[in-house]
Scaffold this motif. Structure first.
Motif, PDB file in Angstrom:
ATOM      1  N   SER A 275      43.667  22.627  10.159  1.00 31.80           N
ATOM      2  CA  SER A 275      44.416  23.683  10.838  1.00 31.80           C
ATOM      3  C   SER A 275      43.481  24.636  11.582  1.00 31.80           C
ATOM      4  O   SER A 275      43.883  25.284  12.556  1.00 31.80           O
ATOM      5  CB  SER A 275      45.246  24.480   9.819  1.00 31.80           C
ATOM      6  N   GLY A 276      42.243  24.729  11.123  1.00 27.44           N
ATOM      7  CA  GLY A 276      41.289  25.636  11.745  1.00 27.44           C
ATOM      8  C   GLY A 276      40.709  26.597  10.729  1.00 27.44           C
ATOM      9  O   GLY A 276      40.934  26.467   9.519  1.00 27.44           O
ATOM     10  N   ILE A 277      39.961  27.564  11.226  1.00 31.46           N
ATOM     11  CA  ILE A 277      39.296  28.554  10.373  1.00 31.46           C
ATOM     12  C   ILE A 277      39.771  29.938  10.778  1.00 31.46           C
ATOM     13  O   ILE A 277      39.635  30.339  11.933  1.00 31.46           O
ATOM     14  CB  ILE A 277      37.763  28.441  10.492  1.00 31.46           C
ATOM     15  N   ALA A 278      40.342  30.666   9.844  1.00 31.08           N
ATOM     16  CA  ALA A 278      40.888  31.988  10.128  1.00 31.08           C
ATOM     17  C   ALA A 278      39.770  32.958  10.522  1.00 31.08           C
ATOM     18  O   ALA A 278      38.668  32.894   9.977  1.00 31.08           O
ATOM     19  CB  ALA A 278      41.631  32.517   8.904  1.00 31.08           C
ATOM     20  N   HIS A 316      32.495  31.624   6.572  1.00 33.80           N
ATOM     21  CA  HIS A 316      32.465  32.594   7.670  1.00 33.80           C
ATOM     22  C   HIS A 316      31.039  32.975   8.073  1.00 33.80           C
ATOM     23  O   HIS A 316      30.823  33.457   9.185  1.00 33.80           O
ATOM     24  CB  HIS A 316      33.329  33.791   7.292  1.00 33.80           C
ATOM     25  N   LYS A 317      30.109  32.753   7.189  1.00 31.96           N
ATOM     26  CA  LYS A 317      28.710  32.872   7.584  1.00 31.96           C
ATOM     27  C   LYS A 317      28.385  31.836   8.662  1.00 31.96           C
ATOM     28  O   LYS A 317      27.712  32.116   9.659  1.00 31.96           O
ATOM     29  CB  LYS A 317      27.793  32.669   6.374  1.00 31.96           C
ATOM     30  N   ALA A 318      28.881  30.613   8.459  1.00 31.86           N
ATOM     31  CA  ALA A 318      28.582  29.524   9.386  1.00 31.86           C
ATOM     32  C   ALA A 318      29.278  29.713  10.736  1.00 31.86           C
ATOM     33  O   ALA A 318      28.684  29.451  11.781  1.00 31.86           O
ATOM     34  CB  ALA A 318      28.989  28.192   8.773  1.00 31.86           C
ATOM     35  N   THR A 319      30.531  30.154  10.714  1.00 33.25           N
ATOM     36  CA  THR A 319      31.273  30.280  11.973  1.00 33.25           C
ATOM     37  C   THR A 319      30.786  31.448  12.822  1.00 33.25           C
ATOM     38  O   THR A 319      30.940  31.442  14.041  1.00 33.25           O
ATOM     39  CB  THR A 319      32.782  30.439  11.711  1.00 33.25           C
ATOM     40  N   VAL A 325      27.921  38.185   6.787  1.00 36.58           N
ATOM     41  CA  VAL A 325      29.388  38.218   6.805  1.00 36.58           C
ATOM     42  C   VAL A 325      29.932  37.687   5.478  1.00 36.58           C
ATOM     43  O   VAL A 325      29.483  36.669   4.964  1.00 36.58           O
ATOM     44  CB  VAL A 325      29.921  37.371   7.976  1.00 36.58           C
ATOM     45  N   VAL A 326      30.912  38.366   4.914  1.00 31.48           N
ATOM     46  CA  VAL A 326      31.528  38.019   3.627  1.00 31.48           C
ATOM     47  C   VAL A 326      30.458  37.702   2.579  1.00 31.48           C
ATOM     48  O   VAL A 326      30.301  36.560   2.129  1.00 31.48           O
ATOM     49  CB  VAL A 326      32.528  36.850   3.750  1.00 31.48           C
ATOM     50  N   PRO A 327      29.688  38.711   2.176  1.00 30.43           N
ATOM     51  CA  PRO A 327      28.728  38.500   1.080  1.00 30.43           C
ATOM     52  C   PRO A 327      29.456  38.231  -0.230  1.00 30.43           C
ATOM     53  O   PRO A 327      30.684  38.369  -0.319  1.00 30.43           O
ATOM     54  CB  PRO A 327      27.961  39.817   1.037  1.00 30.43           C
ATOM     55  N   ALA A 328      28.698  37.868  -1.242  1.00 31.11           N
ATOM     56  CA  ALA A 328      29.298  37.507  -2.530  1.00 31.11           C
ATOM     57  C   ALA A 328      30.205  38.618  -3.057  1.00 31.11           C
ATOM     58  O   ALA A 328      31.286  38.348  -3.582  1.00 31.11           O
ATOM     59  CB  ALA A 328      28.201  37.184  -3.537  1.00 31.11           C
TER      60      ALA A 328
END
Length: 426
Positions: A275-278, A316-319, A325-328
């Protein structure tokens, strides 16, 4: 008044080796700290040595009885998957199937450290019954498809579900309304659902902007995106849990932020169904509350929230090509306190005095918990959901030493298997 005292336990925010105590009275945490409150001398004691205490995880979107369809239809596009495999077999399901499918899913969630979940499906009175028996916390809605011949019956069932179960057991069960998606709910039906929800002062759960097809179809038919359409109908004034939100415009996100739409992000289901990545980083930047969900077990294929937490932290780090982005810490918040806010449980998701006592004790005597550098990073990036040793919900133990206390696990497996075999052979 029931009392629990968890002694000598590690907490996420304290240094390794610094032990704390957690006092629970009835369904709430009353103390967290190094001392033992004097009024807890007669409490039931839980030995926390070698364990880490956290709030329970919150699964913000799913269809729990889809456990019966786990691995039944894989590697397919969403609409092909729905129209040719899932919807036909769902039409064969009865109340007994839904009950045992829900029990199986609840077993899986509890044993993995999930203490609260959202659900949208059929025969929801039976899902509520499973929640009542097992002790899990939930936000439930009847899935409403406005193009079905029995659409009026479905809406009536959501009304009854709300009247019978909303606020059950000191608010452990909440009930919302569940219009399925823009492509299954015509405008006139959505208006009726919104009216019914408003009459009951209830909120809405809905799949929104899950696929490009959904968004493009809505724009073609109505001239606006699904977000703008629901906003124009007044849905967001009631309070809305929007599942997926993969394909959003900047304008969509501005509306969502202004109307306080809360998002159930389902990273692994969205990946599996292609579907994709939000755009989670953008949503967070705009102040939108984002929780995590698994979706149903036929599109995931498990209900492992720790996997979703890890996926959200990495994906989200990869995108964005940004390791910050979005740390633990944020991924964990999305799994717990932010997820609780998404489902309308404001007093939940952290271990603090005054909060609801939904607590998980994790067994940290495992190889990947060593060496002892950073508890939060180890939980998000290294741990397994099977490390959940003890689970407490609303101050009551439901899992101890990995064993369920409220029901017969083996019976659930047998009943669920029998239901699944009956369905595929009908």
């Amino acid at each position: 008044m029931s009392k629990l005292l968890i002694k000598n336990i590690e907490l996420l925010h304290t240094p390794y080796g610094q032990l704390q105590n957690i006092a629970v009275e009835d369904n709430k945490i009353t103390y967290v700290g190094a001392d033992i409150p004097i009024n807890m001398q007669d409490a039931e004691i839980i030995d926390g040595q070698g364990k880490l205490a956290t709030a329970g995880m919150v699964n913000t979107h799913g269809h729990v009885s889809m456990t019966l369809l786990r691995s039944y239809a894989d590697d397919m596009a969403l609409m092909d998957w729905l129209q040719n495999k899932i919807w036909p077999i769902e039409d064969k399901m009865d109340a007994n199937d839904i009950y045992w499918g829900a029990m199986l899913g609840i077993v899986e969630m509890l044993k993995g450290g999930t203490t609260c979940f959202a659900d949208m499906y059929a025969f929801m009175e039976d899902v509520a019954r499973a929640c009542a028996v097992t002790g899990i916390r939930a936000n439930l809605c009847r899935g409403l498809i406005g193009v079905a011949p029995d659409k009026d019956v479905k809406l009536a069932e959501n009304n009854v579900l709300f009247e019978n179960w909303h606020g059950y057991d000191n608010g452990r069960i909440r009930v919302t309304y569940g219009p399925h998606a823009p492509y299954t709910c015509p405008i006139d039906y959505l208006e009726r659902v919104i009216e019914a929800a408003a009459e009951h002062k209830a909120e809405i759960q809905m799949h929104l902007c899950e696929t490009k097809f959904e968004v493009e179809s809505c724009v073609k038919e109505h001239g606006v995106t699904p977000i703008k359409l629901m906003d124009s109908l007044g849905m967001f004034e009631l309070g809305t849990i929007a599942a997926h939100c993969v394909h959003l415009s900047d304008e969509d996100m501005e509306i969502m932020a202004a109307k306080k739409v809360r998002v159930a992000h389902n990273p692994q289901s969205n990946l599996k169904l292609a579907s994709g990545i939000a755009p989670v980083a953008q949503m967070l930047d705009k102040g939108i509350c984002v929780g995590l969900g698994t979706d149903g077990a036929s599109s995931n294929n498990n209900l492992d929230m720790l996997e979703e937490c890890r996926a959200a932290a990495m994906l989200h780090k990869a995108t964005t090509f940004n390791p910050l982005v979005v740390p633990a810490a944020k991924a964990w918040e999305m799994s717990t306190c932010d997820g609780a806010k998404v489902l309308g449980f404001e007093n939940l998701g952290t271990l603090e005095a005054g909060k609801l006592a939904d607590i998980v004790l994790w067994d940290t005597h495992k190889p990947y918990w060593y060496p002892r550098h950073n508890k939060l990073s180890q939980l998000v990036y290294a741990a397994n959901s099977s490390d959940a040793d003890t689970v407490i919900i609303a101050g009551k133990k439901v899992l101890e030493s990995g064993k369920l206390l409220t029901f017969d696990e083996e019976k659930i497996y047998a009943e669920a298997q029998a239901c699944a075999e009956k369905l595929v052979n009908k």
